[in-house]
Scaffold this active site. Structure first.
Site, PDB file in Angstrom:
ATOM      1  N   PRO A 145       0.825  -1.214   0.000  1.00  0.00           N
ATOM      2  CG  PRO A 145      -0.038  -1.064   2.148  1.00  0.00           C
ATOM      3  CD  PRO A 145       0.668  -1.995   1.236  1.00  0.00           C
ATOM      4  N   PRO A 146       0.260   2.411  -0.302  1.00  0.00           N
ATOM      5  CG  PRO A 146      -1.109   3.942  -1.390  1.00  0.00           C
ATOM      6  CD  PRO A 146      -1.137   2.619  -0.722  1.00  0.00           C
ATOM      7  N   GLY A 147       2.804   4.571   1.069  1.00  0.00           N
ATOM      8  CA  GLY A 147       3.378   5.094   2.293  1.00  0.00           C
ATOM      9  C   GLY A 147       4.109   4.100   3.163  1.00  0.00           C
ATOM     10  CB  VAL A 148       4.525   0.455   3.262  1.00  0.00           C
ATOM     11  CG1 VAL A 148       3.094   0.353   3.715  1.00  0.00           C
ATOM     12  CG2 VAL A 148       4.668   0.057   1.801  1.00  0.00           C
ATOM     13  N   GLY A 149       7.058   2.782   2.367  1.00  0.00           N
ATOM     14  CA  GLY A 149       8.504   2.947   2.212  1.00  0.00           C
ATOM     15  C   GLY A 149       9.100   2.255   1.013  1.00  0.00           C
ATOM     16  CE  LYS A 150       4.771   0.792  -3.070  1.00  0.00           C
ATOM     17  NZ  LYS A 150       3.946   1.398  -2.003  1.00  0.00           N
ATOM     18  CB  THR A 151       9.816   5.517  -3.377  1.00  0.00           C
ATOM     19  OG1 THR A 151       8.635   5.202  -4.116  1.00  0.00           O
ATOM     20  CG2 THR A 151      10.742   6.361  -4.236  1.00  0.00           C
ATOM     21  CB  SER A 185     -11.391 -13.184   1.254  1.00  0.00           C
ATOM     22  OG  SER A 185     -11.712 -11.814   1.186  1.00  0.00           O
ATOM     23  CE  LYS A 231      -8.480 -10.305   3.529  1.00  0.00           C
ATOM     24  NZ  LYS A 231      -8.920 -11.547   2.857  1.00  0.00           N
TER      25      LYS A 231
END
Length: 788
Positions: A359-365, A681, A724
């Protein structure tokens, strides 16, 4: 209308055509794609005569023309040939005679026209003969200007037309006259009028053609002048050389040749550069190709064909660097250290191609920048979000004006080395249209077996990309092509728990925001409880981007106080947090206090983390079937039907009155209704909600569940377990029901979360119902005792 005229009236299928006119005695190929046109041709073919009438449209933009949209004079035609194609019907029509449109009638999917013949008045006079010869002369001269190579054959064809009317009808499509002019020729009442119109049209056309020929001749003369100027410049250079003078262009080429000789180029690249430089030396500086060639050589010489940075293979230092920049992320850090270990033992090993998904903002870049720092390599980033044109990656061919290399080659030139860490951001948001599919270009770029000889369209030389450490990032894998996924090693970055966010804020976010605000560490103290409140009451995300912005708001307000001269240290606590950030944006998530029969708690995965879904079911007296609301996707709807079928078929085992299914309909709703939802699910939650409403036993309020189901009652594994479970914990849930095959995924959870939660693993729907609905659990126990 007299009886004789009435007898001449015919009703035939109507075929409207755009931008052209069908003349009597001429053949016309057409391609019919509109449903009404196809139906009209098929209706004509169904008759023995195969006749229809053709009328030109006044406005070509109208797809369903009515009587007022057509010219009133058209042509009766016979369908001579017909073939069906992918886009409609291809037919050849033969014009028979002119007709007048009387009335248009709708006949099913096509229109029929009532028409009467309109014969042209035949005359014989000296004027007709003179006009006939003049038209032949004008047409022959026009053909000589437009098609000089075929002029002899065309002139013979024109001269062979003995009938004046046939000559005019033949010339109209040959010179591509405008629609209004062609219609005027068709509508002319006499042969004399027709010849006069064609004579006027050809006279105008001939004047235009003669003017075009004059302009082309002057341009050729100008070209000859440029050639003369080139010869004079060459002579001037020779004179300057004899006099010992300097030639600026020659000095520039000399410097360029020195750069080529000093450059460390591969042999095949050097041959091409030498060839291009020799061609450049023969061109005058004013030639358009001169600057194109010069720019090309500058680029090729700037590329790092053999220049590379030396990897820092100190595993201990790399581990320290990665830990300094990012909290946790053990799997990804281990993968980088593995690559370092391989490089230490095998320096020629291929660089991995990693894909960070989360998800956005988890530090990928930012993780890509840390990897480059740990390896001691240069870092370059490309954003692929919204990219549509394949040439953005592969470059444009030099034949185009303004051509430039693709983004990959440009990034390598900026890095100055051939082994940088190259991050391709947002690879899941690549588009594709008529300009090509950029994802298809990435197949070669990210394939270690192919990218050793990657050819950018601009430089058209093989460049080795295999030494580049490629990293791609994505929020979801659904939009990425399968062949492209196959070339990448997937590493998932899940959302962070509340404890992890607080720890990240302490170690990284708070110190960084204090520094950016121009403060000293002793100017501000952000207590742990205040950080927890920011995480839970002011942000709601899987990553930490919003969290960092919120901390930045606090530090900026404190910076304003210091700028005003108030130097006292500031302590931000949970109690005074509202003074800095205002009222809290979110309330603390809590589960429902009580669940009525028919409601079950499910878990969902989203691009921004996990979420809790309450699935509600109710019986409809005298209703029938299954009603689904809440913007459910096809897969989720199928899960609901499968759940109902299972509960219905096992009603006796569940202690449910089977007649309920015939006497009541059932309605399933999944809030919030404005949010689209899909995925398999929710199957176990659907089954639990239905079992609850039919049995009138409520489900446990402290239990959430997730899992796919089958008609035979099996519970299949799902994804996004960490997100989840974190969502369930955030809502205060203590028990989570998971598929048995997802037990291995609990290793991804933080230890504190794993210890707090109770997990029930289910192989069958019966296991789920036993854990979720206590009364049904007792019922199953009674059945087992009775069976034993």
């Amino acid at each position: 209308m007299s009886n004789s005229e009435e007898e001449k009236l015919q009703t035939l299928p109507l075929l409207p055509i755009k931008n052209s006119v069908l003349f009597p005695t001429l053949l016309m190929p057409i391609n019919a794609g509109r449903p009404a046109s196809i139906a009209a041709i098929e209706a004509a073919l169904a008759t023995e005569e195969k006749e229809l009438v053709v009328f030109a449209q006044r406005d070509a933009s109208i797809d369903e023309p009515q009587a007022g949209d057509l010219y009133t004079i058209g042509t009766k035609a016979v369908v001579k040939k017909m073939a069906r194609g992918r886009g409609g019907i291809e037919a050849v029509l033969l014009g028979v005679e002119r007709v007048v449109l009387i009335k248009v009638e709708q006949d099913g999917t096509y229109q029929r026209a009532r028409v009467r013949p309109l014969p042209i008045i035949e005359e014989k006079s000296t004027e007709i003969e003179a006009l006939h010869r003049e038209v032949i002369d004008l047409a022959t001269r026009a053909v000589e200007l437009t098609q000089p190579q075929a002029a002899a054959g065309m002139a013979q064809l024109i001269a062979s037309a003995k009938e004046p009317l046939r000559l005019v009808y033949m010339l109209a499509p040959m010179f591509s006259l405008e629609l209004e002019k062609e219609q005027a020729l068709l509508e002319a009442a006499t042969v004399t009028d027709t010849l006069r119109l064609m004579h006027a049209y050809l006279s105008h056309e001939l004047q235009v053609l003669e003017l075009r020929s004059k302009i082309a001749s002057e341009a050729q003369t100008e070209m000859s002048k440029e050639q003369r100027d080139y010869l004079l410049r060459q002579q001037l250079k020779a004179i300057q050389k004899e006099l010992g003078g300097e030639n600026p262009e020659q000095n520039e080429l000399t410097l360029l040749r020195e750069r080529v000789e000093k450059a460390d180029l591969p042999e095949d690249v050097r041959k091409e550069v030498e060839r291009e430089l020799g061609r450049l030396e023969r061109l005058p500086p004013a030639a358009p190709d001169y600057n194109v060639g010069r720019t090309y050589l500058d680029l090729v010489l700037e590329l790092p064909w053999k220049t590379a940075t030396e990897d820092v293979l100190d595993i201990g230092r790399a581990r320290t660097v990665l830990d300094e920049d990012h909290y946790d992320l053990r799997e990804i850090k281990d993968r980088i250290l593995e690559h370092l270990g391989v490089l230490k033992l095998n320096p020629t090993a291929k660089s991995p191609i990693l894909c960070f998904v989360g998800p956005p903002g988890v530090g990928k870049t930012s993780l890509g920048q840390s990897i480059a720092r740990a390896l001691g390599r240069k870092f370059e980033r490309l954003s692929l979000g919204g990219l549509h044109d394949e040439a953005e990656l592969r470059g444009h061919r030099r034949t185009y004006i303004g051509a430039m290399p693709g983004r990959i080659i440009q990034a390598i030139r900026r890095a100055g080395v051939n082994n940088p860490v190259l991050m391709l951001d947002e690879v899941d948001k690549i588009g594709h249209d008529f300009r090509g599919d950029p994802a298809a270009a990435l197949l070669e770029i990210l394939d270690p077996e192919q990218n050793r000889t990657f050819r950018d369209n601009y430089i058209d030389l093989p460049f080795d990309l295999s030494k580049i450490f490629f990293i791609t990032t994505a929020n979801t894998l659904d939009t990425i092509a399968r062949p492209l996924l196959d070339r990448m090693e997937l590493l998932r970055l899940s959302g962070y728990s509340e404890e992890e966010k607080v720890e990240i804020a302490k170690r990284y976010l708070n110190p960084r925001q204090i520094k950016e605000a121009g403060l000293q560490p002793d100017h501000v103290t952000l207590e742990s409880e205040a950080l927890k409140a920011i995480v839970s009451l002011y942000t709601r995300e899987a990553g930490v981007r919003q969290l960092e912005r919120t901390i930045g708001r606090v530090t900026r307000k404190i910076a304003v106080l210091h700028a005003e001269g108030k130097k006292d240290p500031v302590t931000v606590t949970r109690d005074n947090l509202a003074e800095w950030l205002g009222p809290r944006r979110f309330s603390t998530d809590q589960a429902r206090k009580q669940l009525p029969a028919g409601v079950a708690t499910g878990l969902a995965w989203t691009e921004t983390g996990g979420d809790v879904l309450y699935i509600e079911a109710t019986l409809l007296p005298s209703g029938r079937g299954l009603t689904l609301t809440g913007q459910l996707g096809e897969v989720m709807q199928e899960s609901a039907r499968a759940a109902q079928s299972y509960i219905w078929s096992h009603a006796e085992e569940l202690g449910i009155d089977r007649s309920l299914f015939r006497r009541y309909g059932v309605h399933i709703h999944v809030p919030a209704g404005a949010t689209p939802k899909d995925g398999p699910s929710a199957g176990v939650t659907m089954a639990t909600a239905l079992a609850s409403i039919y049995s009138r036993f409520p489900a446990r309020v402290d239990t959430a569940m997730t899992g796919e189901i089958t008609l035979t009652g099996l519970v299949l594994p799902i994804g996004g377990v960490k997100e989840k479970v974190l969502a369930a914990r955030r809502m205060g849930m203590k028990r989570v029901i998971l598929p048995r095959d997802n037990e291995k995924d609990l290793s991804e959870l933080p230890d504190t979360v794993a210890k707090e939660m109770e997990f029930i693993f289910a192989d069958k729907i019966e296991d789920v119902l036993t854990a979720a609905i206590p009364q049904l659990g007792k019922h199953f126990s009674t059945l087992e005792q009775a069976a034993s």
